[in-house]
Scaffold this active site. Structure first.
Site, PDB file in Angstrom:
ATOM      1  N   TYR A  91       0.825  -1.203   0.000  1.00 55.90           N
ATOM      2  CA  TYR A  91       0.000   0.000   0.000  1.00 55.90           C
ATOM      3  C   TYR A  91       0.859   1.254   0.000  1.00 55.90           C
ATOM      4  O   TYR A  91       2.077   1.190   0.173  1.00 55.90           O
ATOM      5  CB  TYR A  91      -0.954  -0.007   1.198  1.00 55.90           C
ATOM      6  CG  TYR A  91      -0.305   0.296   2.537  1.00 55.90           C
ATOM      7  CD1 TYR A  91       0.552  -0.605   3.149  1.00 55.90           C
ATOM      8  CD2 TYR A  91      -0.554   1.505   3.185  1.00 55.90           C
ATOM      9  CE1 TYR A  91       1.139  -0.316   4.373  1.00 55.90           C
ATOM     10  CE2 TYR A  91       0.031   1.798   4.414  1.00 55.90           C
ATOM     11  CZ  TYR A  91       0.869   0.875   4.997  1.00 55.90           C
ATOM     12  OH  TYR A  91       1.458   1.165   6.198  1.00 55.90           O
ATOM     13  N   GLU A 125      12.888   2.277  13.751  1.00 58.77           N
ATOM     14  CA  GLU A 125      11.968   3.373  13.385  1.00 58.77           C
ATOM     15  C   GLU A 125      10.789   3.341  14.340  1.00 58.77           C
ATOM     16  O   GLU A 125      10.820   2.638  15.344  1.00 58.77           O
ATOM     17  CB  GLU A 125      11.535   3.230  11.925  1.00 58.77           C
ATOM     18  CG  GLU A 125      10.835   1.922  11.617  1.00 58.77           C
ATOM     19  CD  GLU A 125      10.401   1.794  10.156  1.00 58.77           C
ATOM     20  OE1 GLU A 125      10.293   2.807   9.441  1.00 58.77           O
ATOM     21  OE2 GLU A 125      10.148   0.650   9.742  1.00 58.77           O
ATOM     22  N   LEU A 133      11.375   1.387   6.776  1.00 58.82           N
ATOM     23  CA  LEU A 133      10.753   1.841   5.537  1.00 58.82           C
ATOM     24  C   LEU A 133      11.521   3.064   5.023  1.00 58.82           C
ATOM     25  O   LEU A 133      11.824   3.972   5.806  1.00 58.82           O
ATOM     26  CB  LEU A 133       9.294   2.234   5.800  1.00 58.82           C
ATOM     27  CG  LEU A 133       8.519   2.595   4.526  1.00 58.82           C
ATOM     28  CD1 LEU A 133       8.117   1.327   3.779  1.00 58.82           C
ATOM     29  CD2 LEU A 133       7.295   3.432   4.827  1.00 58.82           C
TER      30      LEU A 133
HETATM   31  C1  PLP Z   1       6.821   1.812   9.394  1.00 53.95           C
HETATM   32  C2  PLP Z   1       6.813   3.165   8.776  1.00 53.95           C
HETATM   33  N1  PLP Z   1       7.941   3.880   8.775  1.00 53.95           N
HETATM   34  C3  PLP Z   1       7.994   5.120   8.252  1.00 53.95           C
HETATM   35  C4  PLP Z   1       6.860   5.709   7.701  1.00 53.95           C
HETATM   36  C5  PLP Z   1       6.945   7.100   7.132  1.00 53.95           C
HETATM   37  O1  PLP Z   1       6.963   7.026   5.741  1.00 53.95           O
HETATM   38  P1  PLP Z   1       6.441   8.251   4.861  1.00 53.95           P
HETATM   39  O2  PLP Z   1       7.261   9.420   5.245  1.00 53.95           O
HETATM   40  O3  PLP Z   1       6.719   7.820   3.464  1.00 53.95           O
HETATM   41  O4  PLP Z   1       5.015   8.423   5.165  1.00 53.95           O
HETATM   42  C6  PLP Z   1       5.662   4.980   7.660  1.00 53.95           C
HETATM   43  C7  PLP Z   1       4.472   5.572   7.051  1.00 53.95           C
HETATM   44  O5  PLP Z   1       3.413   5.033   7.019  1.00 53.95           O
HETATM   45  C8  PLP Z   1       5.640   3.685   8.207  1.00 53.95           C
HETATM   46  O6  PLP Z   1       4.503   2.952   8.213  1.00 53.95           O
END
Ligand code: PLP
Length: 279
Positions: free
Chosen positions: A31, A178, A202
């Site tokens: 997603y 994270e 991520l």
């Molecule tokens: C596990 C995780 N890490 C980091 C992020 C932050 O990613 P982004 O800045 O692309 O929203 C998300 C966002 O949903 C996430 O689910």
């Protein structure tokens, strides 16, 4: 509510997904969540690139996405939220397969679902800051894929929220990874420090944008492993994410931090980040 489902825009209650869809049976899908700042989707190209990578990593054939921006704008308009801070959610699963088997056929047709939602920002959190906790990262070791298989993250997050915490600083063997749905940054002196990209985190779009902002505005940054024991030494901490943007951490449960309010590096980055979507 109007949504997009397998090629058409239709009312949400007209969507029909088989219980034998592998998304339902196995969380076999990926997603994306994209921010809509009236009148534009923020960093859509980066979200599409990440979605294509997630699909490729789990061997789901990727749609072309040529008309995705048009489609998202159409959903915003049909749902009458053109003037509202919103999000788009895109989910692609491997599709229907019967009988239910772990191994998948290579000729399945992916299921594609997109919805948009009015999603105001939590201004108080962004201004005043949040309290977070520390938790063991119990997720699978492929957190670089934005998979819909979110049970470990949702359990961790749910338990944190029940304790009055907004997010968790996750770690594997004392090394910080994270948050449950955000990336993490710390500040020591005037330098930003964030865990390096790996299979354990991520590759956040907000993280990428913030590191670019550091470069442009002459703020030092390092991507390196961070130990839990360092938390007491940092001067600032903040979380990063599409809907959280840059939200300061003002308290870490169980840690005597050097900070108890948002710091100046966080404030500078918040200001510069808001210029990007206002500009
Ligand atoms: C596990 C995780 N890490 C980091 C992020 C932050 O990613 P982004 O800045 O692309 O929203 C998300 C966002 O949903 C996430 O689910």
């Amino acid at each position: 509510m109007f949504v997009f489902f397998n090629g058409s825009i239709l009312e949400e209650d007209k969507v029909r997904i088989s219980p034998f869809d592998r998304g339902f049976q196995f969380s076999d899908g990926v997603y994306e969540v994209i921010r809509y700042y009236p009148k534009k989707f923020f960093k859509l190209d980066l979200h599409i690139d990440r979605l294509k990578r997630s699909l490729s990593e789990i061997e789901i054939p990727s749609p072309a996405f040529d008309d995705l921006e048009f489609l998202l704008m159409e959903l915003i308009s049909k749902n009458n939220i053109s003037e509202e801070l919103s999000t788009a959610y895109i989910q692609i699963t491997r599709g229907y397969q019967y009988p239910r088997r772990h191994n998948y056929s290579n000729d399945l047709v992916p299921t594609i679902f997109i919805s948009v939602e009015k999603f105001p920002r939590k201004k108080d959190e962004m201004i005043d800051g949040i309290k977070v906790g520390i938790g063991e990262d119990t997720r699978w070791p492929r957190c670089d894929i934005k998979s819909t298989m979110l049970l470990a993250a949702t359990l961790l997050n749910h338990r944190a929220v029940e304790k009055g915490l907004s997010e968790l600083i996750l770690h594997r063997n004392e090394k910080i990874t994270e948050g449950t749905h955000t990336n993490l940054c710390f500040v020591k002196g005037n330098s930003v420090i964030t865990p390096p990209l790996s299979n354990f985190i991520l590759p956040g779009i907000t993280r990428k944008v913030v590191l670019e902002l550091c470069k442009v505005h002459g703020i030092n940054f390092t991507e390196r492993e961070i130990s839990l024991s360092e938390l007491a030494e940092f001067d600032e901490a903040f979380i990063l994410g599409t809907t959280k943007e840059i939200t300061p951490i003002i308290e870490i449960d169980g840690v005597k931090t050097k900070f108890n309010k948002p710091g100046h590096v966080c404030r500078k980055l918040q200001t510069e980040y808001s210029r990007l979507y206002n500009g």
